[in-house]
Design a protein around this motif. Structure first.
Motif, PDB file in Angstrom:
ATOM      1  N   TYR A 185      -0.934   5.986   8.291  1.00 31.01           N
ATOM      2  CA  TYR A 185      -0.244   4.785   8.766  1.00 31.01           C
ATOM      3  C   TYR A 185       1.167   4.720   8.167  1.00 31.01           C
ATOM      4  N   TYR A 186       1.319   5.187   6.921  1.00 24.14           N
ATOM      5  CA  TYR A 186       2.587   5.096   6.212  1.00 24.14           C
ATOM      6  C   TYR A 186       3.378   6.401   6.201  1.00 24.14           C
ATOM      7  N   PHE A 187       2.695   7.515   6.276  1.00 24.65           N
ATOM      8  CA  PHE A 187       3.359   8.822   6.195  1.00 24.65           C
ATOM      9  C   PHE A 187       2.777   9.762   7.238  1.00 24.65           C
ATOM     10  N   LYS A 188       3.651  10.534   7.877  1.00 26.73           N
ATOM     11  CA  LYS A 188       3.132  11.469   8.874  1.00 26.73           C
ATOM     12  C   LYS A 188       2.640  12.764   8.234  1.00 26.73           C
ATOM     13  N   SER A 189       3.053  13.015   6.981  1.00 27.95           N
ATOM     14  CA  SER A 189       2.615  14.234   6.299  1.00 27.95           C
ATOM     15  C   SER A 189       2.828  14.094   4.790  1.00 27.95           C
ATOM     16  N   LYS A 190       2.225  14.993   4.070  1.00 24.90           N
ATOM     17  CA  LYS A 190       2.412  15.043   2.619  1.00 24.90           C
ATOM     18  C   LYS A 190       3.869  15.412   2.312  1.00 24.90           C
ATOM     19  N   GLU A 191       4.457  16.270   3.161  1.00 25.24           N
ATOM     20  CA  GLU A 191       5.856  16.655   2.976  1.00 25.24           C
ATOM     21  C   GLU A 191       6.790  15.458   3.152  1.00 25.24           C
ATOM     22  N   GLN A 192       6.484  14.573   4.104  1.00 20.19           N
ATOM     23  CA  GLN A 192       7.304  13.376   4.273  1.00 20.19           C
ATOM     24  C   GLN A 192       7.215  12.503   3.024  1.00 20.19           C
TER      25      GLN A 192
ATOM     26  N   THR B 178      -2.275  19.524  -4.542  1.00 19.86           N
ATOM     27  CA  THR B 178      -2.728  18.154  -4.277  1.00 19.86           C
ATOM     28  C   THR B 178      -2.920  17.984  -2.778  1.00 19.86           C
ATOM     29  N   SER B 179      -4.078  17.548  -2.380  1.00 17.21           N
ATOM     30  CA  SER B 179      -4.350  17.312  -0.957  1.00 17.21           C
ATOM     31  C   SER B 179      -4.186  15.825  -0.635  1.00 17.21           C
ATOM     32  N   ILE B 180      -4.049  15.541   0.621  1.00 15.26           N
ATOM     33  CA  ILE B 180      -4.027  14.149   1.067  1.00 15.26           C
ATOM     34  C   ILE B 180      -5.348  13.481   0.685  1.00 15.26           C
ATOM     35  N   GLN B 181      -6.426  14.237   0.770  1.00 14.89           N
ATOM     36  CA  GLN B 181      -7.729  13.700   0.390  1.00 14.89           C
ATOM     37  C   GLN B 181      -7.742  13.295  -1.086  1.00 14.89           C
TER      38      GLN B 181
ATOM     39  N   VAL C 103      -9.064   4.696  -0.491  1.00 14.37           N
ATOM     40  CA  VAL C 103      -8.699   4.345   0.889  1.00 14.37           C
ATOM     41  C   VAL C 103      -8.973   5.549   1.792  1.00 14.37           C
ATOM     42  N   THR C 104      -8.742   5.383   3.068  1.00  8.64           N
ATOM     43  CA  THR C 104      -9.003   6.456   4.032  1.00  8.64           C
ATOM     44  C   THR C 104      -7.727   7.226   4.350  1.00  8.64           C
ATOM     45  N   LYS C 105      -7.918   8.388   4.967  1.00  4.49           N
ATOM     46  CA  LYS C 105      -6.765   9.167   5.421  1.00  4.49           C
ATOM     47  C   LYS C 105      -5.970   8.387   6.464  1.00  4.49           C
ATOM     48  N   GLY C 106      -6.658   7.556   7.207  1.00  2.64           N
ATOM     49  CA  GLY C 106      -5.964   6.719   8.192  1.00  2.64           C
ATOM     50  C   GLY C 106      -4.921   5.831   7.528  1.00  2.64           C
ATOM     51  N   THR C 107      -5.250   5.331   6.355  1.00  2.00           N
ATOM     52  CA  THR C 107      -4.289   4.514   5.605  1.00  2.00           C
ATOM     53  C   THR C 107      -3.070   5.356   5.250  1.00  2.00           C
ATOM     54  N   PHE C 108      -3.316   6.577   4.783  1.00  2.00           N
ATOM     55  CA  PHE C 108      -2.206   7.472   4.455  1.00  2.00           C
ATOM     56  C   PHE C 108      -1.318   7.688   5.683  1.00  2.00           C
TER      57      PHE C 108
ATOM     58  N   MET D  78       0.826  -1.200   0.000  1.00  2.00           N
ATOM     59  CA  MET D  78       0.000   0.000   0.000  1.00  2.00           C
ATOM     60  C   MET D  78       0.869   1.264   0.000  1.00  2.00           C
ATOM     61  N   LYS D  79       1.990   1.203   0.706  1.00  2.00           N
ATOM     62  CA  LYS D  79       2.872   2.368   0.741  1.00  2.00           C
ATOM     63  C   LYS D  79       3.320   2.732  -0.675  1.00  2.00           C
ATOM     64  N   GLU D  80       3.683   1.733  -1.460  1.00  2.00           N
ATOM     65  CA  GLU D  80       4.112   1.988  -2.842  1.00  2.00           C
ATOM     66  C   GLU D  80       2.963   2.537  -3.683  1.00  2.00           C
ATOM     67  N   LYS D  81       1.762   2.037  -3.459  1.00  2.00           N
ATOM     68  CA  LYS D  81       0.605   2.558  -4.191  1.00  2.00           C
ATOM     69  C   LYS D  81       0.366   4.027  -3.849  1.00  2.00           C
ATOM     70  N   LEU D  82       0.491   4.351  -2.580  1.00  2.00           N
ATOM     71  CA  LEU D  82       0.336   5.748  -2.160  1.00  2.00           C
ATOM     72  C   LEU D  82       1.402   6.632  -2.814  1.00  2.00           C
ATOM     73  N   LEU D  83       2.630   6.141  -2.830  1.00  2.00           N
ATOM     74  CA  LEU D  83       3.709   6.907  -3.457  1.00  2.00           C
ATOM     75  C   LEU D  83       3.457   7.090  -4.955  1.00  2.00           C
ATOM     76  N   ARG D  84       3.096   6.020  -5.645  1.00  2.00           N
ATOM     77  CA  ARG D  84       2.841   6.121  -7.091  1.00  2.00           C
ATOM     78  C   ARG D  84       1.699   7.087  -7.383  1.00  2.00           C
TER      79      ARG D  84
END
Length: 187
Positions: free
Chosen positions: A39-46, A21-24, A32-37, A1-7
């Motif tokens: 879980y893998y990243f603490k912020s969009k900047e990270q 671009t927002s996290i939403q 997926v939910t913001k919780g999923t985001f 999932m982390k790779e999918k979020l990154l892609r």
């Protein structure tokens, strides 16, 4: 999932820009939910930092292998590094464009870490030029630091216009750049 979020973030950052671009937007695109985001990243900047680190670390690793190759001339190493810079921009496409375009969105320690790695790349490149000068392969009447910045600027800016499906192949572009860098355009 982390790779999918990154892609997905790479796709959206390239299309809309980091700031727009927002996290939403990212999680909606994946269903997926913001919780999923979070879980893998603490912020969009990270997340942006991860994209940048992947790109610059690949460049640094490859550059070091080229420079340390014992059987190649400094001119061949220069060509290999120029080719590597051009080909990585196209190979990594959106990540490369994000790396060059979105640096301004990294703050604090993230910004400093990427700047440090970019400096490493520049310093190693300058070392390559200096060794070429010292060995007699390159002219000794030009400043290595200015030649380094000139070559890196030319290669890095190609992310704006170079396309592998265009009229000039990567290897020909690298050879043309090297011809100009080593011999100029004077007849």
């Amino acid at each position: 999932m982390k790779e999918k979020l990154l892609r997905q973030s790479i796709e959206l950052f390239e299309k809309k820009g980091f700031s727009e671009t927002s996290i939403q937007d990212i999680v909606d695109a994946l269903g997926v939910t913001k919780g999923t985001f979070y879980y893998y990243f603490k912020s969009k900047e990270q997340m942006l930092m991860q994209i940048n680190l992947h790109y610059i670390n690949d460049l640094l690793d490859t550059q070091l292998k080229i420079i340390e190759h014992p059987e190649k001339s400094w001119q061949d190493k220069l060509y290999d590094v120029v080719y590597m810079l051009i080909s990585r921009i196209e190979k990594h496409g959106a990540s490369a464009r994000i790396f060059f375009r979105e640096l301004v969105n990294l703050k604090g320690e993230y910004f400093e870490e990427i700047l440090h790695k970019r400096d490493q790349l520049r310093i190693r490149f300058q070392y390559l030029i200096e060794q070429g000068i010292e060995s007699g392969e390159f002219r000794n009447d030009l400043r290595a630091d200015l030649m380094t910045l000139s070559i890196l600027g030319s290669c890095n800016w190609s992310y704006m216009w170079f396309r592998t499906d265009g009229p000039v192949p990567e290897k020909e572009l690298a050879r043309s750049f090297l011809e100009v860098f080593l011999n100029g355009i004077k007849k």
